[in-house]
Design a protein around this motif. Sequence first.
Motif, short mmCIF file in Angstrom:
data_model
loop_
_atom_site.label_atom_id
_atom_site.label_comp_id
_atom_site.label_asym_id
_atom_site.label_seq_id
_atom_site.Cartn_x
_atom_site.Cartn_y
_atom_site.Cartn_z
N THR A 98 32.61 32.10 32.47
CA THR A 98 31.88 32.58 33.64
C THR A 98 30.61 33.29 33.18
O THR A 98 30.39 33.49 31.98
CB THR A 98 32.75 33.53 34.48
N SER A 99 29.78 33.66 34.11
CA SER A 99 28.52 34.32 33.79
C SER A 99 28.62 35.81 34.09
O SER A 99 28.98 36.21 35.20
CB SER A 99 27.39 33.69 34.62
N VAL A 100 28.32 36.62 33.08
CA VAL A 100 28.28 38.07 33.22
C VAL A 100 26.89 38.54 32.81
O VAL A 100 26.49 38.36 31.66
CB VAL A 100 29.36 38.75 32.35
N ILE A 134 36.30 34.70 29.43
CA ILE A 134 36.92 35.95 29.84
C ILE A 134 38.21 35.63 30.61
O ILE A 134 38.29 34.62 31.31
CB ILE A 134 35.92 36.76 30.72
N LYS A 150 41.33 35.49 33.24
CA LYS A 150 41.30 35.36 34.69
C LYS A 150 42.72 35.43 35.25
O LYS A 150 43.66 34.94 34.65
CB LYS A 150 40.65 34.03 35.07
N THR A 204 38.28 38.07 37.21
CA THR A 204 38.14 38.21 35.76
C THR A 204 38.20 39.68 35.37
O THR A 204 38.05 40.57 36.21
CB THR A 204 36.82 37.59 35.27
N ASN A 233 34.06 43.18 32.00
CA ASN A 233 32.80 43.30 32.74
C ASN A 233 32.63 42.23 33.81
O ASN A 233 31.60 42.17 34.47
CB ASN A 233 31.61 43.24 31.77
N GLY A 234 33.63 41.36 33.93
CA GLY A 234 33.54 40.32 34.94
C GLY A 234 33.97 40.84 36.30
O GLY A 234 34.15 42.03 36.52
N VAL A 254 35.42 35.70 41.26
CA VAL A 254 34.66 34.46 41.11
C VAL A 254 35.07 33.49 42.22
O VAL A 254 36.15 33.61 42.80
CB VAL A 254 34.89 33.79 39.73
#
Length: 710
Positions: A546-548, A555, A557, A633, A636-637, A640
């Motif tokens: 995923t994008s953080v 990361i 989930k 997540t 820091n996630g 989503v």
Amino acid sequence: MKSSSPPRKVLSSILLLPLLLLLLFCLLSAGAQSPDINPLTGKEFTERELEQLRLERLGYRFTENGVEVKRGFGRGNDYTQKYYKTDLLWVEDFVEKDPNIIRKPTPSNRGGGYRNWKKFDKGPTHFTKRNGHASTVYRCPNAPGVDSNSMCLWMTGGRSEDYQGFDLEFTRRNADVFFSADGETWSQILNLQGDYVDGIGNFNAKFEGNRDVAPWYSRFGHSLNSLDANGDGVEDAMVMVGGFSPEASNDVWITADGSTWAFDGYAPFTARAWHATSIFRGQLYVIGGSPLTNDVWTGNLTMKSGFNCAVGVQDTPSWSTKASCLETYSVDPDTGFSTGYNMTMVWQQKVKHMDSANPFSPRSGHCLITQLRRDNWNSTDTSMTDRMFLIGGFASWPADDPRYDAERSRNDIYETLDGKNWTKLEPPFEEETQTQPMSMPWAARAWHGCATLHDPQRRHVDLSEAAQYDYEYYSDFDGEIGNQVMHPKMFIVGGGYIGSKRNHVVRKMEAYVDMWYSRDGISWTKVHYQEGKGASLFTSQEWSQTSVEDVDVFIGKWGFSMEVFNRTEDLNLDQVENSEPLNFDFAGTMEPNVDELGVKEIPPYAKYWRPVSGFVNRTEQNIPGLFIIGGDTVDNGGLVNDVFSSQSGIFCEKGGEACSNRGVCGPGVMGCICQDLEYIGEYCDRKNEDYRSAAFVAYLGWINVAVTIA
């Protein structure tokens, strides 16, 4: 005086002795090392010749330019209806073209691995980020551009980021309904209808003109299942149960089309959320939940008592076929109140809470899966047994119970054949260390995903064609191979740990990026490759990417949903997703023709071919796979709304290696095609007993000729 001479028999024996010694020497030499010389050419065997020898011994015949070619090393004229063509698309060329090949090297697969999961691009009407939602597979609605005779993914509710609801209050709970025909494009139901009744749901939403809010209270941690009401094998409705709304609830809602929702009263069990459900032996099972409980309930979707249909009456031969009558939503013309659908849920308790015979502790966030298994693949007996497995969860015995060992995520697993009697499964004894493991090899977890992948036409058969091929052609090497490779794989994915852990308490979820499979619930095998941690974590399970802060990371989930659903893939790389059945397979290590300029000549009509009876006639639009929807997540996630579908790699990767680095991974559900001729098996990890013997047979033939001449 006549000189004496040895008898003729003695002389023959003396002359034959050197030949016998020569024969013995050849036999010992052939047994001591693999023969390298082709007796027909006088040269070393090429890889292609060795492959031809192996295949011919398995019953293949070869054609070149339409003419059969006999190599002289196989089963003579005892050929079956099997072909092996030499003008097929070469494996290496497929590898170069296949979009599922990942060129990122890893220590275990330096040449790059195979894609395990594909992430879909988000469409314009995609649902908001969330966890704790519920999903199922049910027929598509009557909507523009959607085939109502096909199946769709459905999703309801969930916990999202804060938003302002129809009543102007801010909340994180949702009461929305989405569907998708392919997992990529999602549409929201905007004309929701049904029982907008004060005291049981969103009564005020009916008068706001905002029909994208369902009549039931916003919720998360609930369940959604598709059920058959009349025994015709076709699901007649979706049934939603419980969840936090905001307190744990036990209300039941039924819909036949995803748009109109009827309140079906309150279930007789205690209010709950994060419970587990599954369809087992035709019944809906509801097990456990929060507040923690370990009771077991079954529910049957049936026709309402006294129901009278205009075209069929209960207890007559015709009524059971009147699905349209069952799915009719009615309103009393005198009172204006809904009478709901002509079907309802009937509940029965199987196991009481804290029943002394129940071995598993009260829990929530666990999962249930079923598996139909042939009792013995090595016998002519074809009897089968349906099983259900309860896996993991956040669990604890009550604090005053002598079995209490803290509240925490678990890695235990339980099996039942009837829903009432449960057995805890213990991991197998480790011969190498001579120890009995205390728990399963995968880490303790809850709010994870689990599912069984089986052949769509044969629920008791594994989906992987490599497994089916392994059983059909190599079972004579190992009598147990059928039971090892033919039972359908059960997968567990992701999830997280929270609760007591050794001498401290984990209060912030620790989530996973892994995937495991088992065919019996006892022996589990790691699928994924994983290295590093934190920002440098890498795993072959792309669903965890995923994008953080605009950086792609892997990361853990949890809180997602996972469904078995059909996906699409361009199997033969013709840039068209064909709806007609395809019958093709890899050409092993056979090389294509080469033209005058040395260019490999691959005809546009070339297809792969591995002729094994019983394989699924695949279309490129109906390939069974796993779909992971949304989730939460860690670190820091955050929440989503990603959707991932499994790809060919999940059938080839084992312990982080694709085909044991001895083969290539075929498209779709084809699995491994072994190229290292010394190894066979579903994952190219078993010694090929026939590899040396193919050349050895050639040597025996040469020796036989020599002896005959002598």
